[in-house]
Design an enzyme around this catalytic site. Structure first.
Site, PDB file in Angstrom:
ATOM      1  N   ARG A 161       0.838  -1.199   0.000  1.00 55.89           N
ATOM      2  CA  ARG A 161       0.000   0.000   0.000  1.00 55.89           C
ATOM      3  C   ARG A 161       0.873   1.250   0.000  1.00 55.89           C
ATOM      4  NH1 ARG A 161      -4.672  -0.637   4.476  1.00 55.89           N
ATOM      5  NH2 ARG A 161      -4.154   1.564   4.661  1.00 55.89           N
ATOM      6  N   ARG A 172       0.263   8.656  10.020  1.00 57.14           N
ATOM      7  CA  ARG A 172      -1.021   7.990  10.302  1.00 57.14           C
ATOM      8  C   ARG A 172      -1.183   7.730  11.799  1.00 57.14           C
ATOM      9  NH1 ARG A 172      -0.373   3.068   6.611  1.00 57.14           N
ATOM     10  NH2 ARG A 172      -2.384   2.341   7.391  1.00 57.14           N
TER      11      ARG A 172
HETATM   12  P1  AMP Z   1      -7.427   1.833   6.364  1.00 60.47           P
HETATM   13  O1  AMP Z   1      -7.463   0.864   5.250  1.00 60.47           O
HETATM   14  O2  AMP Z   1      -8.580   1.659   7.322  1.00 60.47           O
HETATM   15  O3  AMP Z   1      -6.101   1.886   7.065  1.00 60.47           O
HETATM   16  O4  AMP Z   1      -7.658   3.292   5.717  1.00 60.47           O
HETATM   17  C1  AMP Z   1      -6.716   3.826   4.817  1.00 60.47           C
HETATM   18  C2  AMP Z   1      -6.947   5.320   4.631  1.00 60.47           C
HETATM   19  O5  AMP Z   1      -8.276   5.558   4.132  1.00 60.47           O
HETATM   20  C3  AMP Z   1      -6.867   6.154   5.907  1.00 60.47           C
HETATM   21  O6  AMP Z   1      -5.530   6.502   6.255  1.00 60.47           O
HETATM   22  C4  AMP Z   1      -7.695   7.375   5.506  1.00 60.47           C
HETATM   23  O7  AMP Z   1      -6.970   8.231   4.645  1.00 60.47           O
HETATM   24  C5  AMP Z   1      -8.827   6.742   4.687  1.00 60.47           C
HETATM   25  N1  AMP Z   1      -9.978   6.347   5.542  1.00 60.47           N
HETATM   26  C6  AMP Z   1     -10.461   5.098   5.760  1.00 60.47           C
HETATM   27  N2  AMP Z   1     -11.509   5.106   6.602  1.00 60.47           N
HETATM   28  C7  AMP Z   1     -11.701   6.422   6.931  1.00 60.47           C
HETATM   29  C8  AMP Z   1     -12.613   7.097   7.788  1.00 60.47           C
HETATM   30  N3  AMP Z   1     -13.539   6.440   8.488  1.00 60.47           N
HETATM   31  N4  AMP Z   1     -12.504   8.449   7.888  1.00 60.47           N
HETATM   32  C9  AMP Z   1     -11.579   9.129   7.210  1.00 60.47           C
HETATM   33  N5  AMP Z   1     -10.683   8.558   6.389  1.00 60.47           N
HETATM   34  C10 AMP Z   1     -10.730   7.207   6.256  1.00 60.47           C
END
Ligand code: AMP
Length: 214
Positions: A161, A172
């Site tokens: 990723r 993050r």
């Molecule tokens: P994840 O796969 O859950 O680690 O999400 C990857 C990225 O997607 C995050 O770092 C955010 O940029 C975006 N993202 C995912 N879910 C959310 C959320 N609930 N609110 C805001 N951004 C999100």
């Protein structure tokens, strides 16, 4: 098994455990990160808007995310329950989720919070590889897939990723501490918080997850 949200820092194993729990409980795994990555791959307007923010490790705006989840929870497969992974990530999202569910008369049953030390998170994220076709996850420290660069399950190509690069990971983590960590108190006050020690193998952690979600 009910309506469950999984919260925890990036790399805590939310996606892996959410998939296992979803298979066991027969309710959908709803990952907002996966939904955004699909939108990016499909080149939609949402994808274009989200990509820059995601690559920098920033959050997509609350109103956008709330709209996506509200719509997804109206799909027929989510009426019997769901595992939400990666949402809510802010108190505003948690409040909006409570309102959505209150309208339907079906409140959240459990908020599972994964606890993992920060040093472990960085190691997990930098070694993570994901299948482009089926979403399966591998880790270089677990020996990786049998055939380098290929998914053991479906043969699809593995990738890293864009936001799993070390400087983005640190950012993050900061975003998590500032914006998402307050959810612990939010769900504690609601009386539905259950904490899970995220240390150990996938199966060890899953045993704890099952006990906490029951
Ligand atoms: P994840 O796969 O859950 O680690 O999400 C990857 C990225 O997607 C995050 O770092 C955010 O940029 C975006 N993202 C995912 N879910 C959310 C959320 N609930 N609110 C805001 N951004 C999100």
């Amino acid at each position: 098994m009910g309506r469950i949200v999984i919260i925890g820092p990036p790399g805590a194993g939310k996606g892996t455990q959410a998939k296992l729990l979803s298979a066991l409980a027969g309710v959908p795994h709803i990952s907002t990160g996966d939904m955004l990555r699909e939108a990016i791959a499909a080149g939609t307007k949402l994808g274009q808007q989200a990509q820059k923010l995601m690559d920098r490790g920033q959050l997509v705006p609350d109103d956008v995310m709330i709209g996506i989840v509200d719509q997804r929870l109206q799909a027929p497969d989510a009426t019997g329950g769901f595992i939400l992974d990666g949402f809510p990530r802010t108190v505003a999202q948690a409040e909006a989720l409570d309102k959505m569910l209150a309208r339907r008369g079906v409140p959240l049953t459990v908020a599972l919070r994964f606890v993992v030390p920060e040093e472990d998170l960085v190691v997990r994220l930098t070694g993570r590889r994901v299948c482009r076709s089926c979403g399966a996850m591998f880790h270089v420290l677990d020996g990786g897939p049998a055939r380098a660069g290929r998914c053991d399950r479906c043969g699809g190509a593995l990738y890293q990723r864009a936001d799993d690069e070390e400087s983005t990971i640190r950012h993050r983590m900061e975003v998590f501490e500032k914006q998402t960590a307050p959810l612990r108190e939010y769900y504690e006050r609601a009386g539905i918080l259950r904490e899970v020690d995220g240390f150990g193998t996938r199966d060890e952690v899953f045993a704890r997850v099952k006990a906490a979600a029951a």
